[in-house]
Design a protein around this motif. Structure first.
Motif, short mmCIF file in Angstrom:
data_model
loop_
_atom_site.label_atom_id
_atom_site.label_comp_id
_atom_site.label_asym_id
_atom_site.label_seq_id
_atom_site.Cartn_x
_atom_site.Cartn_y
_atom_site.Cartn_z
N CYS A 9 59.63 54.20 -14.76
CA CYS A 9 58.33 53.58 -14.56
C CYS A 9 58.56 52.08 -14.41
O CYS A 9 59.27 51.48 -15.22
N THR A 10 57.99 51.47 -13.38
CA THR A 10 58.04 50.02 -13.24
C THR A 10 56.62 49.47 -13.28
O THR A 10 55.66 50.16 -12.91
N TYR A 11 56.50 48.23 -13.74
CA TYR A 11 55.17 47.63 -13.88
C TYR A 11 55.18 46.20 -13.36
O TYR A 11 56.23 45.56 -13.31
N SER A 12 54.03 45.72 -12.99
CA SER A 12 53.97 44.43 -12.31
C SER A 12 53.58 43.26 -13.22
O SER A 12 53.88 42.11 -12.91
N THR A 71 63.89 59.82 -25.78
CA THR A 71 64.27 58.41 -25.94
C THR A 71 63.53 57.59 -24.91
O THR A 71 63.60 57.88 -23.72
N ALA A 72 62.82 56.58 -25.39
CA ALA A 72 62.19 55.63 -24.49
C ALA A 72 63.06 54.39 -24.42
O ALA A 72 63.62 53.95 -25.43
N GLN A 73 63.18 53.83 -23.23
CA GLN A 73 63.98 52.64 -23.02
C GLN A 73 63.11 51.59 -22.33
O GLN A 73 62.43 51.90 -21.35
N SER A 132 61.67 53.61 -19.25
CA SER A 132 62.11 54.94 -18.88
C SER A 132 61.97 55.90 -20.06
O SER A 132 61.85 55.47 -21.21
N LEU A 133 61.97 57.15 -19.75
CA LEU A 133 61.92 58.22 -20.75
C LEU A 133 63.03 59.20 -20.46
O LEU A 133 63.11 59.73 -19.34
N LEU A 145 53.11 60.75 -17.69
CA LEU A 145 52.33 59.55 -17.33
C LEU A 145 52.83 58.34 -18.10
O LEU A 145 53.01 58.40 -19.32
N CYS A 146 53.02 57.25 -17.39
CA CYS A 146 53.39 55.98 -18.00
C CYS A 146 52.15 55.11 -18.05
O CYS A 146 51.38 55.04 -17.07
N ALA A 147 51.91 54.44 -19.17
CA ALA A 147 50.75 53.56 -19.31
C ALA A 147 51.21 52.23 -19.91
O ALA A 147 52.03 52.21 -20.83
N VAL A 148 50.66 51.15 -19.39
CA VAL A 148 51.09 49.81 -19.78
C VAL A 148 49.85 48.96 -20.03
O VAL A 148 48.88 49.04 -19.26
#
Lengths: 113, 112
Positions: free
Chosen positions: B23-26, B62-64, B73-74, B88-91
């Motif tokens: 997952c990438t976020y801005s 493991t979350a990184q 990442s998961l 689902l990734c949430a930020v």
């Protein structure tokens, strides 16, 4: 302990009809949320209630209204349904306002013809 | 426009192998990161949250987090067929008390 409950599970509306989606939580959480989920898109926040007595707009509030009836209940109303509101609607709650773990209800699948 | 990007998949992994979801976020100011699992036709449920750079382990998960590179990442070790779901990734958004930005999710399939 039911967690977060939503009614109805399924609904079909005609364009222009109105309806209210009901949500209740029994975890004594302070904050509640309404999301919509569309294919290929992330969850989008419609409205939220940080605490009893307060409500605020999220990312996509147009066409919707909400009521925080008491600490347990948070309803979402569509005044004049449009086909663009066809979606799956999730209610969620958290002990504190986000970012905090959110617990989701089972969802309402709404189709607007 | 704040964004969270995930590969939609499907990602197919043999049973017993390691599944890696990215997952990438801005928003450079984001401080809170969440992974939710969603089975088909069901609601999302939290797997893990992570707030600091590095690894966080919970059982087979493991979350990184790497804030400098803006990705989270998961990893799922010893993948089981029951892990087949959309992740689902949430930020969180900086300076927002309420709003999480959600990725569209990665569909994971574990092949027996």
């Amino acid at each position: 302990n039911a967690g977060v409950t939503q009614t109805p599970k399924f609904q079909v509306l005609k364009t222009g009809q109105s309806m209210t989606l009901q949500c209740a939580q029994d975890m004594n959480h302070n904050s509640m949320y309404w999301y919509r989920q569309d294919p290929g898109m992330g969850l989008r926040l419609i409205y939220y209630s940080a605490s009893e007595g307060t409500t605020d707009k999220g990312e996509v509030p147009n066409g919707y209204n909400v009521s925080r009836l008491n600490k347990r209940e948070f309803s979402l109303r569509l005044e004049s349904a449009a086909p663009s509101q066809t979606s799956v609607y999730f209610c969620a709650s958290s002990e504190r306002i986000a970012p905090d773990t959110q617990y989701f209800g089972p969802g309402t699948r709404l189709t607007v013809l | 426009q704040k964004e969270v990007e995930q590969n939609s998949g499907p990602l197919s992994v043999p049973e017993g192998a390691i599944a890696s979801l990215n997952c990438t976020y801005s928003d450079r100011g984001s401080q809170s990161f969440f992974w939710y699992r969603q089975y088909s036709g069901k609601s999302p449920e939290l797997i893990m949250s992570i707030y600091s750079n590095g690894d966080k382990e919970d059982g087979r998960f493991t979350a990184q987090l790497n804030k400098a590179s803006q990705y989270v990442s998961l990893l799922i070790r010893d993948s089981q067929p029951s892990d087949s779901a959309t992740y689902l990734c949430a930020v969180n958004i900086e300076n927002s008390n309420y709003q999480l930005i959600w990725g569209a999710g990665t569909k994971l399939i574990i092949k027996p």
